[in-house]
Scaffold this motif. Sequence first.
Motif, PDB file in Angstrom:
ATOM      1  N   ILE A 124       0.847  -1.192   0.000  1.00 30.67           N
ATOM      2  CA  ILE A 124       0.000   0.000   0.000  1.00 30.67           C
ATOM      3  C   ILE A 124       0.884   1.243   0.000  1.00 30.67           C
ATOM      4  O   ILE A 124       1.518   1.567   1.010  1.00 30.67           O
ATOM      5  N   PRO A 125       0.956   1.976  -1.130  1.00 29.65           N
ATOM      6  CA  PRO A 125       1.808   3.173  -1.189  1.00 29.65           C
ATOM      7  C   PRO A 125       1.180   4.346  -0.431  1.00 29.65           C
ATOM      8  O   PRO A 125       0.011   4.668  -0.605  1.00 29.65           O
ATOM      9  N   ILE A 126       1.982   4.975   0.426  1.00 31.09           N
ATOM     10  CA  ILE A 126       1.520   6.079   1.265  1.00 31.09           C
ATOM     11  C   ILE A 126       2.504   7.228   1.158  1.00 31.09           C
ATOM     12  O   ILE A 126       3.722   7.028   1.186  1.00 31.09           O
ATOM     13  N   ILE A 127       1.982   8.445   1.056  1.00 35.58           N
ATOM     14  CA  ILE A 127       2.827   9.628   1.176  1.00 35.58           C
ATOM     15  C   ILE A 127       2.317  10.454   2.353  1.00 35.58           C
ATOM     16  O   ILE A 127       1.099  10.604   2.540  1.00 35.58           O
ATOM     17  N   SER A 128       3.215  10.940   3.159  1.00 32.06           N
ATOM     18  CA  SER A 128       2.861  11.808   4.279  1.00 32.06           C
ATOM     19  C   SER A 128       3.567  13.148   4.093  1.00 32.06           C
ATOM     20  O   SER A 128       4.632  13.225   3.465  1.00 32.06           O
ATOM     21  N   MET A 129       2.971  14.197   4.642  1.00 28.80           N
ATOM     22  CA  MET A 129       3.548  15.540   4.493  1.00 28.80           C
ATOM     23  C   MET A 129       2.904  16.493   5.488  1.00 28.80           C
ATOM     24  O   MET A 129       1.873  16.186   6.101  1.00 28.80           O
ATOM     25  N   ASP A 130       3.517  17.661   5.628  1.00 22.38           N
ATOM     26  CA  ASP A 130       2.973  18.729   6.457  1.00 22.38           C
ATOM     27  C   ASP A 130       2.546  19.888   5.566  1.00 22.38           C
ATOM     28  O   ASP A 130       3.300  20.315   4.679  1.00 22.38           O
ATOM     29  N   PHE A 131       1.318  20.385   5.774  1.00 18.42           N
ATOM     30  CA  PHE A 131       0.842  21.620   5.155  1.00 18.42           C
ATOM     31  C   PHE A 131       1.056  22.745   6.170  1.00 18.42           C
ATOM     32  O   PHE A 131       0.474  22.727   7.258  1.00 18.42           O
ATOM     33  N   ASN A 132       1.883  23.719   5.805  1.00 18.00           N
ATOM     34  CA  ASN A 132       2.224  24.813   6.712  1.00 18.00           C
ATOM     35  C   ASN A 132       1.560  26.101   6.245  1.00 18.00           C
ATOM     36  O   ASN A 132       1.695  26.487   5.085  1.00 18.00           O
ATOM     37  N   ARG A 133       0.824  26.749   7.172  1.00 10.80           N
ATOM     38  CA  ARG A 133       0.094  27.974   6.837  1.00 10.80           C
ATOM     39  C   ARG A 133       0.621  29.138   7.661  1.00 10.80           C
ATOM     40  O   ARG A 133       0.814  29.028   8.874  1.00 10.80           O
ATOM     41  N   GLN A 134       0.825  30.261   7.012  1.00  7.34           N
ATOM     42  CA  GLN A 134       1.194  31.501   7.690  1.00  7.34           C
ATOM     43  C   GLN A 134       0.304  32.621   7.180  1.00  7.34           C
ATOM     44  O   GLN A 134      -0.084  32.633   6.006  1.00  7.34           O
ATOM     45  N   GLY A 135      -0.022  33.582   8.047  1.00  2.00           N
ATOM     46  CA  GLY A 135      -0.822  34.720   7.617  1.00  2.00           C
ATOM     47  C   GLY A 135      -2.082  34.880   8.434  1.00  2.00           C
ATOM     48  O   GLY A 135      -2.278  34.234   9.467  1.00  2.00           O
ATOM     49  N   ASN A 136      -2.985  35.744   7.941  1.00  2.00           N
ATOM     50  CA  ASN A 136      -4.185  36.110   8.704  1.00  2.00           C
ATOM     51  C   ASN A 136      -5.444  35.401   8.230  1.00  2.00           C
ATOM     52  O   ASN A 136      -6.532  35.691   8.713  1.00  2.00           O
ATOM     53  N   TYR A 137      -5.306  34.475   7.273  1.00  2.00           N
ATOM     54  CA  TYR A 137      -6.481  33.762   6.744  1.00  2.00           C
ATOM     55  C   TYR A 137      -6.249  32.261   6.781  1.00  2.00           C
ATOM     56  O   TYR A 137      -5.113  31.774   6.731  1.00  2.00           O
ATOM     57  N   SER A 138      -7.363  31.517   6.834  1.00  2.00           N
ATOM     58  CA  SER A 138      -7.320  30.079   6.614  1.00  2.00           C
ATOM     59  C   SER A 138      -7.096  29.819   5.129  1.00  2.00           C
ATOM     60  O   SER A 138      -7.250  30.714   4.292  1.00  2.00           O
ATOM     61  N   VAL A 139      -6.743  28.574   4.803  1.00  2.00           N
ATOM     62  CA  VAL A 139      -6.634  28.185   3.398  1.00  2.00           C
ATOM     63  C   VAL A 139      -7.538  26.986   3.156  1.00  2.00           C
ATOM     64  O   VAL A 139      -7.743  26.145   4.034  1.00  2.00           O
ATOM     65  N   TYR A 140      -8.090  26.929   1.950  1.00  2.00           N
ATOM     66  CA  TYR A 140      -9.033  25.876   1.589  1.00  2.00           C
ATOM     67  C   TYR A 140      -8.860  25.603   0.109  1.00  2.00           C
ATOM     68  O   TYR A 140      -8.915  26.528  -0.708  1.00  2.00           O
ATOM     69  N   GLY A 141      -8.625  24.349  -0.242  1.00  2.03           N
ATOM     70  CA  GLY A 141      -8.419  24.054  -1.654  1.00  2.03           C
ATOM     71  C   GLY A 141      -8.318  22.569  -1.929  1.00  2.03           C
ATOM     72  O   GLY A 141      -8.748  21.737  -1.128  1.00  2.03           O
ATOM     73  N   ASP A 142      -7.745  22.249  -3.069  1.00  2.14           N
ATOM     74  CA  ASP A 142      -7.594  20.863  -3.506  1.00  2.14           C
ATOM     75  C   ASP A 142      -6.111  20.567  -3.685  1.00  2.14           C
ATOM     76  O   ASP A 142      -5.350  21.442  -4.108  1.00  2.14           O
ATOM     77  N   PHE A 143      -5.721  19.341  -3.377  1.00  2.00           N
ATOM     78  CA  PHE A 143      -4.368  18.976  -3.752  1.00  2.00           C
ATOM     79  C   PHE A 143      -4.368  17.701  -4.574  1.00  2.00           C
ATOM     80  O   PHE A 143      -5.192  16.812  -4.403  1.00  2.00           O
ATOM     81  N   ARG A 144      -3.409  17.666  -5.487  1.00  2.00           N
ATOM     82  CA  ARG A 144      -3.234  16.545  -6.400  1.00  2.00           C
ATOM     83  C   ARG A 144      -1.798  16.061  -6.318  1.00  2.00           C
ATOM     84  O   ARG A 144      -0.876  16.863  -6.151  1.00  2.00           O
ATOM     85  N   ILE A 145      -1.653  14.758  -6.472  1.00  2.00           N
ATOM     86  CA  ILE A 145      -0.324  14.157  -6.438  1.00  2.00           C
ATOM     87  C   ILE A 145      -0.092  13.440  -7.762  1.00  2.00           C
ATOM     88  O   ILE A 145      -0.919  12.639  -8.203  1.00  2.00           O
ATOM     89  N   GLN A 146       1.035  13.747  -8.381  1.00  5.17           N
ATOM     90  CA  GLN A 146       1.355  13.195  -9.691  1.00  5.17           C
ATOM     91  C   GLN A 146       2.684  12.444  -9.625  1.00  5.17           C
ATOM     92  O   GLN A 146       3.657  12.940  -9.041  1.00  5.17           O
ATOM     93  N   HIS A 147       2.691  11.253 -10.216  1.00  2.00           N
ATOM     94  CA  HIS A 147       3.933  10.486 -10.318  1.00  2.00           C
ATOM     95  C   HIS A 147       4.494  10.626 -11.723  1.00  2.00           C
ATOM     96  O   HIS A 147       3.765  10.511 -12.713  1.00  2.00           O
ATOM     97  N   THR A 148       5.780  10.892 -11.798  1.00  3.97           N
ATOM     98  CA  THR A 148       6.472  10.943 -13.080  1.00  3.97           C
ATOM     99  C   THR A 148       7.545   9.873 -13.078  1.00  3.97           C
ATOM    100  O   THR A 148       8.435   9.861 -12.210  1.00  3.97           O
ATOM    101  N   SER A 149       7.461   8.959 -14.027  1.00  8.14           N
ATOM    102  CA  SER A 149       8.407   7.847 -14.103  1.00  8.14           C
ATOM    103  C   SER A 149       9.761   8.312 -14.646  1.00  8.14           C
ATOM    104  O   SER A 149       9.909   9.437 -15.127  1.00  8.14           O
ATOM    105  N   LYS A 150      10.746   7.415 -14.618  1.00  7.68           N
ATOM    106  CA  LYS A 150      12.074   7.737 -15.168  1.00  7.68           C
ATOM    107  C   LYS A 150      11.988   8.044 -16.649  1.00  7.68           C
ATOM    108  O   LYS A 150      12.797   8.817 -17.187  1.00  7.68           O
ATOM    109  N   GLU A 151      10.999   7.449 -17.309  1.00  5.92           N
ATOM    110  CA  GLU A 151      10.823   7.677 -18.751  1.00  5.92           C
ATOM    111  C   GLU A 151      10.022   8.935 -19.050  1.00  5.92           C
ATOM    112  O   GLU A 151       9.822   9.284 -20.221  1.00  5.92           O
ATOM    113  N   GLY A 152       9.522   9.595 -18.017  1.00 10.84           N
ATOM    114  CA  GLY A 152       8.775  10.835 -18.204  1.00 10.84           C
ATOM    115  C   GLY A 152       7.269  10.669 -18.267  1.00 10.84           C
ATOM    116  O   GLY A 152       6.542  11.633 -18.520  1.00 10.84           O
TER     117      GLY A 152
END
Length: 274
Positions: A184-212
């Motif tokens: 089961i492939p898993i990626i973990s990460m931290d989303f870091n926010r700075q400033g006076n507003y919240s953030v709300y959106g979409d994220f996408r993860i793309q894999h690029t092979s050695k062949e492109g």
Amino acid sequence: MGLLFPVVLSIIFFVNSFALVNLMIFPKRLVFEDTKKMGQTLYLSNNAKNRETYRISYLEIRMGSNGQFETIKLPDPGQRFASPYLRFYPRTVTLASNEAQVVKVQLTKTNELQPGEYRSHLYFRAIPKTKREKKNKETNDAQKFDISLTPVYGISIANIIKIGTPEVDVSLSDLNFESLQDSIPIISMDFNRQGNYSVYGDFRIQHTSKEGKETEVAVMKGFAVYLPSATRKVRVELNNSKEVDYSSGILKVTYTSQKDENIYATAVLNLKNP
């Protein structure tokens, strides 16, 4: 004569989603920007076979670093509640099967609003149908207990007031890839926010092979980091297609706003054989 004690237990399931079993709500959140629009409308629909009743109120919520919600009474430092500046009606909604209704939310006391962000969560709580069955039966037992479980379901949506010019910056850090149980492939990460507003959106993860070759391997829509939280940690299960070789290539994460697809942040993780 035996004794029968009816006991009713209530269980509350707090769900951070716009779909609550049978209740559908649109839109998923309300944002008031600079008092340009004083009123907004929520559309409710009951997809259940039976008539359902919902009580509506405001909740104040803290978002934890793992995205969990916790109800609070007082704001954290840097947090402001929106509920004192909003009113809504009706406060109770009863919907027959496949019936729809609207809920109106309006800004109030706008002259008291200072620059910054205000947030509260409009909470829809299902009112349960309780049943108490009394049984008159003679027995030699000293006591008997009759326990009835009555589920109570709830859903919340963010109501946000934004006053002034937004200042917000997002970065992605601590990207890490792992394979659970070697499959089961898993990626973990931290989303870091700075400033006076919240953030709300979409994220996408793309894999690029050695062949492109580029393959989209994960999408998460409606991802928020609410003020005053500075970091939200997330673990995402990736597409486990045999066509994607996670032992090499790169994973690219892109986080964009929903409104105009403005790019908040990007990050790249190089995958290497162990």
